[in-house]
Write an enzyme that holds these catalytic residues in place. Structure first.
Site, PDB file in Angstrom:
ATOM      1  N   GLY A  17       0.768  -1.239   0.000  1.00  0.00           N
ATOM      2  CA  GLY A  17       0.000   0.000   0.000  1.00  0.00           C
ATOM      3  C   GLY A  17       0.799   1.288   0.000  1.00  0.00           C
ATOM      4  CG  ASN A  19       1.393   3.536  -5.855  1.00  0.00           C
ATOM      5  OD1 ASN A  19       1.721   4.600  -6.368  1.00  0.00           O
ATOM      6  ND2 ASN A  19       2.035   2.395  -6.099  1.00  0.00           N
ATOM      7  NE  ARG A  71     -11.580 -14.135 -12.134  1.00  0.00           N
ATOM      8  CZ  ARG A  71     -10.444 -13.872 -11.477  1.00  0.00           C
ATOM      9  NH1 ARG A  71     -10.349 -12.833 -10.695  1.00  0.00           N
ATOM     10  NH2 ARG A  71      -9.403 -14.655 -11.620  1.00  0.00           N
ATOM     11  CG  ASN A 113      -4.162  -0.428 -12.346  1.00  0.00           C
ATOM     12  OD1 ASN A 113      -3.961  -0.655 -11.145  1.00  0.00           O
ATOM     13  ND2 ASN A 113      -3.485  -1.042 -13.305  1.00  0.00           N
ATOM     14  CG  HIS A 115       1.040  -1.365 -15.678  1.00  0.00           C
ATOM     15  ND1 HIS A 115       0.749  -2.647 -15.277  1.00  0.00           N
ATOM     16  CD2 HIS A 115       2.018  -1.468 -16.604  1.00  0.00           C
ATOM     17  CE1 HIS A 115       1.520  -3.491 -15.950  1.00  0.00           C
ATOM     18  NE2 HIS A 115       2.298  -2.799 -16.766  1.00  0.00           N
ATOM     19  CD  GLU A 149      -7.045  -5.458 -24.742  1.00  0.00           C
ATOM     20  OE1 GLU A 149      -5.941  -5.792 -25.163  1.00  0.00           O
ATOM     21  OE2 GLU A 149      -7.850  -4.759 -25.402  1.00  0.00           O
ATOM     22  CG  ASP A 151      -2.056  -3.866 -17.217  1.00  0.00           C
ATOM     23  OD1 ASP A 151      -2.603  -3.323 -16.249  1.00  0.00           O
ATOM     24  OD2 ASP A 151      -1.307  -4.856 -17.110  1.00  0.00           O
TER      25      ASP A 151
HETATM   26  C1  GRF Z   1       3.100  -0.828  -7.662  1.00  0.00           C
HETATM   27  O1  GRF Z   1       4.327  -0.998  -8.324  1.00  0.00           O
HETATM   28  C2  GRF Z   1       1.995  -0.609  -8.670  1.00  0.00           C
HETATM   29  O2  GRF Z   1       2.412   0.063  -9.796  1.00  0.00           O
HETATM   30  C3  GRF Z   1       1.616  -2.027  -9.025  1.00  0.00           C
HETATM   31  O3  GRF Z   1       1.720  -2.750  -7.830  1.00  0.00           O
HETATM   32  C4  GRF Z   1       2.652  -2.102  -6.967  1.00  0.00           C
HETATM   33  C5  GRF Z   1       1.921  -1.814  -5.695  1.00  0.00           C
HETATM   34  O4  GRF Z   1       2.776  -1.292  -4.720  1.00  0.00           O
HETATM   35  N1  GRF Z   1       0.312  -2.050  -9.634  1.00  0.00           N
HETATM   36  P1  GRF Z   1       2.145  -0.614  -3.426  1.00  0.00           P
HETATM   37  O5  GRF Z   1       1.254  -1.673  -2.768  1.00  0.00           O
HETATM   38  O6  GRF Z   1       1.374   0.584  -3.854  1.00  0.00           O
HETATM   39  O7  GRF Z   1       3.313  -0.278  -2.561  1.00  0.00           O
END
Ligand code: GRF
Length: 206
Positions: A17, A19, A71, A113, A115, A149, A151
């Site tokens: 977590g 981000n 799902r 999202n 990526h 789709e 990413d």
């Molecule tokens: C990040 O590199 C993000 O881009 C990818 O998964 C990772 C998550 O890291 N989707 P964090 O949990 O936010 O530290």
């Protein structure tokens, strides 16, 4: 910014977590146009859950395992939690479950999202090792709208970093992560302020 005009955001995580924390920190700024109203994890052991609670954010855990391959049932539970908290926008932040087309279509334009690659290069997993193996000179991160789709949704923000001699997947990942923490809050702000959207391109004036 008035609490009533701030968009209510749910951050979906599966792991550490970082981000999510960057988004929480950005949203502490009074002029920020979104508030992190909820953090949801599919993994009860996600370290990010503790970080969110420590920051005073409401958390929910929806363990995907009891749902098995169903799902839709997992997403139904997720949808109910999002509705209960009056969520406007979803940020996926290291959320490691694939979402169905029904779910992403229902939230289209309101789910984004991050990526860890310069899309459209290196969709999917293990992006840092793959960038090194490909001999890429630059690498980076992308914030994009989520579409069915994986990413492949429209890009909102990107940041590039150099690939340096001697880089390992870990050193490269750390360099990319630093820019992730800059572009994700900026992209969410742009979305919350209506400065980016899917499918609202108007004809330019003649
Ligand atoms: C990040 O590199 C993000 O881009 C990818 O998964 C990772 C998550 O890291 N989707 P964090 O949990 O936010 O530290």
């Amino acid at each position: 910014m008035n609490e009533h005009t701030r968009k209510r955001v749910a951050v979906l995580i599966s792991g550490r977590g970082s981000n999510m924390t960057a988004l929480i920190d950005a949203a502490k700024e009074p002029s920020y146009s979104a508030e992190i109203a909820l953090v949801v994890s599919n993994n009860p052991d996600a370290a990010g859950l503790g970080r969110a609670r420590a920051a005073g954010i409401v958390t929910a855990t929806i363990d995907h395992r009891p749902f098995g391959k169903d799902r839709e049932a997992f997403e139904h539970a997720l949808h109910r939690v999002l509705e209960a908290h009056h969520i406007d926008l979803i940020c996926l932040a290291g959320f490691m479950r694939l979402l169905t087309a029904a779910f992403t279509s229902a939230w289209q334009g309101r789910i984004i999202n991050i990526h860890p690659a310069l899309l459209p290069a290196f969709r999917g997993l293990d992006t840092h090792a793959r960038a090194l193996a490909a001999g890429a000179a630059t690498h980076g991160a992308t914030v994009h709208f989520v579409v069915p789709e994986m990413d492949a949704g429209p890009i909102i923000a990107q940041a590039a970093v150099p690939v340096l001699a001697g880089d390992t997947p870990e050193t490269l990942a750390a360099r990319v992560l630093r820019v992730e923490h800059e572009i994700y809050p900026a992209a969410l702000r742009a979305l919350a302020e209506g400065r980016v959207a899917i499918g609202t391109m108007k004809k330019p004036p003649v």
